[in-house]
Write a protein that holds these residues in place. Structure first.
Motif, PDB file in Angstrom:
ATOM      1  N   LYS A  38       0.848  -1.202   0.000  1.00  0.00           N
ATOM      2  CA  LYS A  38       0.000   0.000   0.000  1.00  0.00           C
ATOM      3  C   LYS A  38       0.879   1.245   0.000  1.00  0.00           C
ATOM      4  CE  LYS A  38      -4.150  -1.730   2.290  1.00  0.00           C
ATOM      5  NZ  LYS A  38      -3.774  -2.654   3.418  1.00  0.00           N
ATOM      6  N   ALA A  39       2.032   1.163   0.676  1.00  0.00           N
ATOM      7  CA  ALA A  39       2.919   2.321   0.751  1.00  0.00           C
ATOM      8  C   ALA A  39       3.618   2.568  -0.585  1.00  0.00           C
ATOM      9  CB  ALA A  39       3.946   2.116   1.859  1.00  0.00           C
ATOM     10  N   ASP A  40       4.122   1.499  -1.182  1.00  0.00           N
ATOM     11  CA  ASP A  40       4.799   1.637  -2.469  1.00  0.00           C
ATOM     12  C   ASP A  40       4.812   0.285  -3.163  1.00  0.00           C
ATOM     13  OD1 ASP A  40       6.396   2.096  -4.663  1.00  0.00           O
ATOM     14  OD2 ASP A  40       8.154   2.748  -3.531  1.00  0.00           O
ATOM     15  N   VAL A  41       3.871   0.101  -4.075  1.00  0.00           N
ATOM     16  CA  VAL A  41       3.716  -1.218  -4.691  1.00  0.00           C
ATOM     17  C   VAL A  41       4.920  -1.599  -5.548  1.00  0.00           C
ATOM     18  CG1 VAL A  41       2.484  -0.441  -6.746  1.00  0.00           C
ATOM     19  CG2 VAL A  41       2.057  -2.713  -5.848  1.00  0.00           C
ATOM     20  N   PHE A  42       5.526  -0.610  -6.197  1.00  0.00           N
ATOM     21  CA  PHE A  42       6.677  -0.916  -7.055  1.00  0.00           C
ATOM     22  C   PHE A  42       7.855  -1.435  -6.249  1.00  0.00           C
ATOM     23  CE2 PHE A  42       5.021  -0.026 -11.003  1.00  0.00           C
ATOM     24  CZ  PHE A  42       4.330   1.171 -11.011  1.00  0.00           C
ATOM     25  N   TYR A  43       7.973  -0.942  -5.039  1.00  0.00           N
ATOM     26  CA  TYR A  43       9.034  -1.411  -4.165  1.00  0.00           C
ATOM     27  C   TYR A  43       8.887  -2.911  -3.931  1.00  0.00           C
ATOM     28  CZ  TYR A  43      11.857  -1.848   0.040  1.00  0.00           C
ATOM     29  OH  TYR A  43      12.774  -2.248   0.956  1.00  0.00           O
ATOM     30  N   VAL A  44       7.644  -3.327  -3.712  1.00  0.00           N
ATOM     31  CA  VAL A  44       7.404  -4.746  -3.436  1.00  0.00           C
ATOM     32  C   VAL A  44       7.565  -5.596  -4.693  1.00  0.00           C
ATOM     33  CG1 VAL A  44       5.734  -6.424  -2.589  1.00  0.00           C
ATOM     34  CG2 VAL A  44       5.871  -4.193  -1.512  1.00  0.00           C
ATOM     35  N   THR A  45       6.979  -5.132  -5.809  1.00  0.00           N
ATOM     36  CA  THR A  45       7.038  -5.953  -7.029  1.00  0.00           C
ATOM     37  C   THR A  45       8.450  -6.049  -7.569  1.00  0.00           C
ATOM     38  OG1 THR A  45       6.417  -3.991  -8.272  1.00  0.00           O
ATOM     39  CG2 THR A  45       4.695  -5.600  -7.887  1.00  0.00           C
ATOM     40  N   SER A  46       9.220  -4.987  -7.430  1.00  0.00           N
ATOM     41  CA  SER A  46      10.582  -5.053  -7.966  1.00  0.00           C
ATOM     42  C   SER A  46      11.491  -5.863  -7.055  1.00  0.00           C
ATOM     43  CB  SER A  46      11.153  -3.652  -8.153  1.00  0.00           C
ATOM     44  OG  SER A  46      11.214  -2.988  -6.906  1.00  0.00           O
ATOM     45  N   GLY A  47      10.981  -6.274  -5.913  1.00  0.00           N
ATOM     46  CA  GLY A  47      11.783  -7.100  -5.009  1.00  0.00           C
ATOM     47  C   GLY A  47      12.960  -6.361  -4.412  1.00  0.00           C
TER      48      GLY A  47
ATOM     49  N   TRP B 175      13.406  -5.212  -1.625  1.00  0.00           N
ATOM     50  CA  TRP B 175      13.665  -5.562  -0.240  1.00  0.00           C
ATOM     51  C   TRP B 175      14.475  -6.848  -0.126  1.00  0.00           C
ATOM     52  CZ3 TRP B 175      10.638 -10.016   0.975  1.00  0.00           C
ATOM     53  CH2 TRP B 175       9.719 -10.345  -0.026  1.00  0.00           C
ATOM     54  N   LYS B 176      14.594  -7.565  -1.233  1.00  0.00           N
ATOM     55  CA  LYS B 176      15.339  -8.822  -1.195  1.00  0.00           C
ATOM     56  C   LYS B 176      16.771  -8.590  -1.633  1.00  0.00           C
ATOM     57  CE  LYS B 176      11.631 -12.014  -2.230  1.00  0.00           C
ATOM     58  NZ  LYS B 176      11.630 -13.452  -2.441  1.00  0.00           N
ATOM     59  N   THR B 177      17.594  -9.615  -1.424  1.00  0.00           N
ATOM     60  CA  THR B 177      18.971  -9.518  -1.906  1.00  0.00           C
ATOM     61  C   THR B 177      18.973  -9.734  -3.411  1.00  0.00           C
ATOM     62  OG1 THR B 177      19.319 -11.851  -1.554  1.00  0.00           O
ATOM     63  CG2 THR B 177      19.911 -10.387   0.263  1.00  0.00           C
ATOM     64  N   SER B 178      20.070  -9.377  -4.047  1.00  0.00           N
ATOM     65  CA  SER B 178      20.123  -9.345  -5.511  1.00  0.00           C
ATOM     66  C   SER B 178      19.834 -10.690  -6.171  1.00  0.00           C
ATOM     67  CB  SER B 178      21.469  -8.799  -5.978  1.00  0.00           C
ATOM     68  OG  SER B 178      22.514  -9.336  -5.194  1.00  0.00           O
ATOM     69  N   ALA B 179      20.397 -11.768  -5.616  1.00  0.00           N
ATOM     70  CA  ALA B 179      20.185 -13.076  -6.245  1.00  0.00           C
ATOM     71  C   ALA B 179      18.730 -13.514  -6.116  1.00  0.00           C
ATOM     72  CB  ALA B 179      21.110 -14.119  -5.642  1.00  0.00           C
ATOM     73  N   GLU B 180      18.106 -13.186  -4.973  1.00  0.00           N
ATOM     74  CA  GLU B 180      16.700 -13.538  -4.779  1.00  0.00           C
ATOM     75  C   GLU B 180      15.833 -12.792  -5.787  1.00  0.00           C
ATOM     76  OE1 GLU B 180      16.828 -12.460  -0.507  1.00  0.00           O
ATOM     77  OE2 GLU B 180      15.551 -14.202  -0.238  1.00  0.00           O
ATOM     78  N   ARG B 181      16.218 -11.546  -6.045  1.00  0.00           N
ATOM     79  CA  ARG B 181      15.451 -10.685  -6.923  1.00  0.00           C
ATOM     80  C   ARG B 181      15.358 -11.260  -8.333  1.00  0.00           C
ATOM     81  NH1 ARG B 181      18.301  -5.510  -6.556  1.00  0.00           N
ATOM     82  NH2 ARG B 181      18.337  -5.913  -4.329  1.00  0.00           N
ATOM     83  N   PHE B 182      16.400 -11.993  -8.699  1.00  0.00           N
ATOM     84  CA  PHE B 182      16.457 -12.593 -10.026  1.00  0.00           C
ATOM     85  C   PHE B 182      15.278 -13.539 -10.241  1.00  0.00           C
ATOM     86  CE2 PHE B 182      18.100 -13.862 -13.885  1.00  0.00           C
ATOM     87  CZ  PHE B 182      18.461 -15.202 -13.953  1.00  0.00           C
ATOM     88  N   PHE B 183      14.819 -14.164  -9.165  1.00  0.00           N
ATOM     89  CA  PHE B 183      13.730 -15.124  -9.266  1.00  0.00           C
ATOM     90  C   PHE B 183      12.385 -14.528  -8.899  1.00  0.00           C
ATOM     91  CE2 PHE B 183      16.071 -18.915 -10.117  1.00  0.00           C
ATOM     92  CZ  PHE B 183      17.342 -18.647  -9.643  1.00  0.00           C
ATOM     93  N   SER B 184      12.363 -13.233  -8.654  1.00  0.00           N
ATOM     94  CA  SER B 184      11.149 -12.603  -8.150  1.00  0.00           C
ATOM     95  C   SER B 184       9.997 -12.704  -9.143  1.00  0.00           C
ATOM     96  CB  SER B 184      11.452 -11.138  -7.827  1.00  0.00           C
ATOM     97  OG  SER B 184      10.366 -10.558  -7.165  1.00  0.00           O
ATOM     98  N   TRP B 185       8.844 -13.118  -8.673  1.00  0.00           N
ATOM     99  CA  TRP B 185       7.634 -13.232  -9.478  1.00  0.00           C
ATOM    100  C   TRP B 185       6.523 -12.532  -8.742  1.00  0.00           C
ATOM    101  CZ3 TRP B 185       2.845 -15.573  -8.613  1.00  0.00           C
ATOM    102  CH2 TRP B 185       2.049 -15.776  -9.748  1.00  0.00           C
ATOM    103  N   ILE B 186       6.087 -11.401  -9.262  1.00  0.00           N
ATOM    104  CA  ILE B 186       5.074 -10.583  -8.595  1.00  0.00           C
ATOM    105  C   ILE B 186       5.383 -10.444  -7.104  1.00  0.00           C
ATOM    106  CG2 ILE B 186       2.612 -10.092  -8.376  1.00  0.00           C
ATOM    107  CD1 ILE B 186       1.976 -11.908 -10.579  1.00  0.00           C
ATOM    108  N   GLY B 187       6.549  -9.890  -6.835  1.00  0.00           N
ATOM    109  CA  GLY B 187       6.853  -9.537  -5.452  1.00  0.00           C
ATOM    110  C   GLY B 187       7.244 -10.677  -4.530  1.00  0.00           C
ATOM    111  N   GLY B 188       7.750 -11.787  -5.101  1.00  0.00           N
ATOM    112  CA  GLY B 188       8.153 -12.856  -4.197  1.00  0.00           C
ATOM    113  C   GLY B 188       8.470 -14.118  -4.970  1.00  0.00           C
ATOM    114  N   ILE B 189       8.601 -15.206  -4.256  1.00  0.00           N
ATOM    115  CA  ILE B 189       8.922 -16.468  -4.913  1.00  0.00           C
ATOM    116  C   ILE B 189       7.684 -17.001  -5.623  1.00  0.00           C
ATOM    117  CG2 ILE B 189       8.394 -17.874  -2.894  1.00  0.00           C
ATOM    118  CD1 ILE B 189      10.570 -19.763  -3.658  1.00  0.00           C
ATOM    119  N   ARG B 190       7.908 -17.662  -6.734  1.00  0.00           N
ATOM    120  CA  ARG B 190       6.813 -18.296  -7.456  1.00  0.00           C
ATOM    121  C   ARG B 190       6.223 -19.410  -6.582  1.00  0.00           C
ATOM    122  NH1 ARG B 190       5.458 -18.695 -13.050  1.00  0.00           N
ATOM    123  NH2 ARG B 190       6.937 -17.189 -13.859  1.00  0.00           N
ATOM    124  N   PRO B 191       4.918 -19.454  -6.395  1.00  0.00           N
ATOM    125  CA  PRO B 191       4.324 -20.461  -5.513  1.00  0.00           C
ATOM    126  C   PRO B 191       4.703 -21.897  -5.880  1.00  0.00           C
ATOM    127  CG  PRO B 191       2.701 -18.804  -6.028  1.00  0.00           C
ATOM    128  CD  PRO B 191       3.900 -18.479  -6.868  1.00  0.00           C
TER     129      PRO B 191
END
Lengths: 88, 361
Positions: free
Chosen positions: B203-212, B214-230
């Protein structure tokens, strides 16, 4: 309200949607992937759209669309549909 | 002046009483604080901590011994001394409280500044950040909701690491199912807490969440809509769960398929959102030197993005929940350990990569 009741009894699965709503699109796709053909009613293309929207809100939906009815009963919005789907 | 004698008393006691060492440390800080009267505090501390208050009074009122004083006055003197002690103790407690509060505030501020700095480093490493360059300073630092999330996430990761350790130890020690159940419950609730945090952050900043971000760089590579793919989530859990009963295996397969379908549907919705957003923006015209008036429909589309992030998290949460229903406690514990270690490894990889790229060629 009557229109809503009438529409939901027409077919097994009825989805109220808006043509501009992408989440609605996602829900419709999900049903299609399951091999189901829901009856989709785009309320923004319906002259009585506002009435339908109000009726859906009154039924307890936080967001009017997408609103999914199965067998005439309100299942809910995207959240509920996803939960049910994952539960099997 | 009382100070010289107070100093004398302090140093004499230094090697003997530990509390006095602490007190002198406080003293350092009190000296730098203009609000407080530091010499006096040294004196009163000594008075409070020293069990032989008669000796302390030597430092203050001169070398006279209590017993040398007139026989008629010892009671009054004792009363006055006790009152002084009480007063001094009270004052020192208040000062300590103020000092601790000051420390707490400074600590929080320090954490916040460190996070802002980290953000700045992230932003700085992406040169030419497009529209973000319009904002002076660093975009990541401006949003309080995001700063809060970053602090909370830092804590979350620390707690996560602790829980992973606990799980590992418990499984190796072959503890009872009851104890394991408690650990699994904690772990599970911890993940659900993350989803709540993300919801607020979105709610504060959706792009921050979707772009990942908050995660470390390697995690971000796998980011799918703000997190790990289910489905990826389920895949990581998978190997740890064997041996499984036939029934369990079947249920897991069904769940995995359902997950993939849900993912696919959500993703198609996202693609549609992208498409319509692109069309809306392409269609907007320059009106009197500004694009802003035409942006209203585009803004609405961006709000829809928040829904997608929430829905993606909902799928993750539900997938985890269903796995808990299918698995035994022991299997769940092994699965959670595997999941936790999976993320830990990615964080370690990111760190390794970050240090590598700083080395000179």
């Amino acid at each position: 309200m009557d229109k809503v009741t009438r529409l939901v009894s027409e077919k097994g699965i009825v989805i109220f949607s808006k043509s501009s709503c992408c989440m609605c699109y996602a829900v419709i796709i999900l049903f299609k992937e399951l091999g189901v053909k829901p009856l989709v009613h785009e309320i923004d293309e319906d002259p009585e759209g506002r009435e339908i929207e109000k009726a859906l809100m009154r039924l307890g939906c936080n967001a009017p669309v997408p609103a999914v009815f199965i067998g005439g009963t309100l299942v809910g919005s995207t959240n509920e549909v996803m939960s049910l789907h994952l539960k099997g | 002046m009382n100070s010289p004698s107070a100093q004398f008393v302090t140093s004499r006691r230094m090697g003997v009483y530990d509390p006095i060492h602490q007190m002198s440390m406080w003293g350092e800080n009190f000296k730098s604080n203009s609000n407080l009267n530091s010499p006096a505090s040294l004196i009163v501390e000594d008075v409070k901590l020293d069990s032989q208050s008669e000796d302390a009074s030597h430092g203050i009122s001169g070398p006279s011994n209590q017993y040398d004083q007139e026989a008629t006055k010892p009671v009054d003197k004792a009363q006055r001394r006790l009152a002084q002690n009480r007063e001094a103790a009270r004052k020192s407690r208040l000062r300590k409280k103020a000092y601790v509060q000051q420390l707490e505030t400074s600590r929080l501020k320090l954490i916040q500044l460190e996070h802002e700095l980290e953000c700045a480093r992230h932003q700085g490493s992406y040169i030419g950040g497009g529209l973000d360059a319009i904002h002076p300073g660093f975009p990541g630092a401006v949003n309080p909701g995001i700063t809060t999330f970053e602090i909370e996430y830092g804590n979350w990761v620390e707690e996560q690491n602790r829980q992973i350790c606990d799980l590992r130890n418990a499984l190796n020690a072959h503890v009872t199912d009851m104890e394991l159940r408690m650990l699994v419950e904690n772990c599970r609730n911890h993940y659900f807490e993350l989803f709540r945090m993300k919801e607020t952050a979105a709610k504060a900043d959706v792009f921050y969440v979707t772009s990942g971000m908050w995660k470390t760089s390697a995690e971000r590579f796998f980011s799918w809509i703000g997190g790990i793919r289910p489905s990826e989530l389920l895949k990581v859990l998978g190997p740890q769960l064997n041996p499984m009963t036939e029934q369990q295996s079947a249920k897991v397969v069904v769940l995995r398929d359902a997950c993939l379908q849900a993912e696919d549907a959500l993703w198609q919705g996202m693609e549609r959102l992208q498409q319509t957003l692109a069309e809306t923006v392409a269609a907007s015209q320059l009106i009197e030197g500004s694009y802003i008036p035409q942006m209203a429909p585009a803004m609405k589309k961006l709000e829809a993005l928040v829904e997608f992030v929430n829905e993606a998290d909902h799928i993750r949460e539900e997938a985890l929940e269903q796995m808990f229903h299918i698995l035994t406690i022991r299997q769940a514990a092994r699965g959670l350990l595997a999941l936790g270690e999976y993320f830990q490894r990615f964080r370690a990889l990111s760190k390794l990569w970050a240090t590598r790229s700083h080395e000179p060629a």
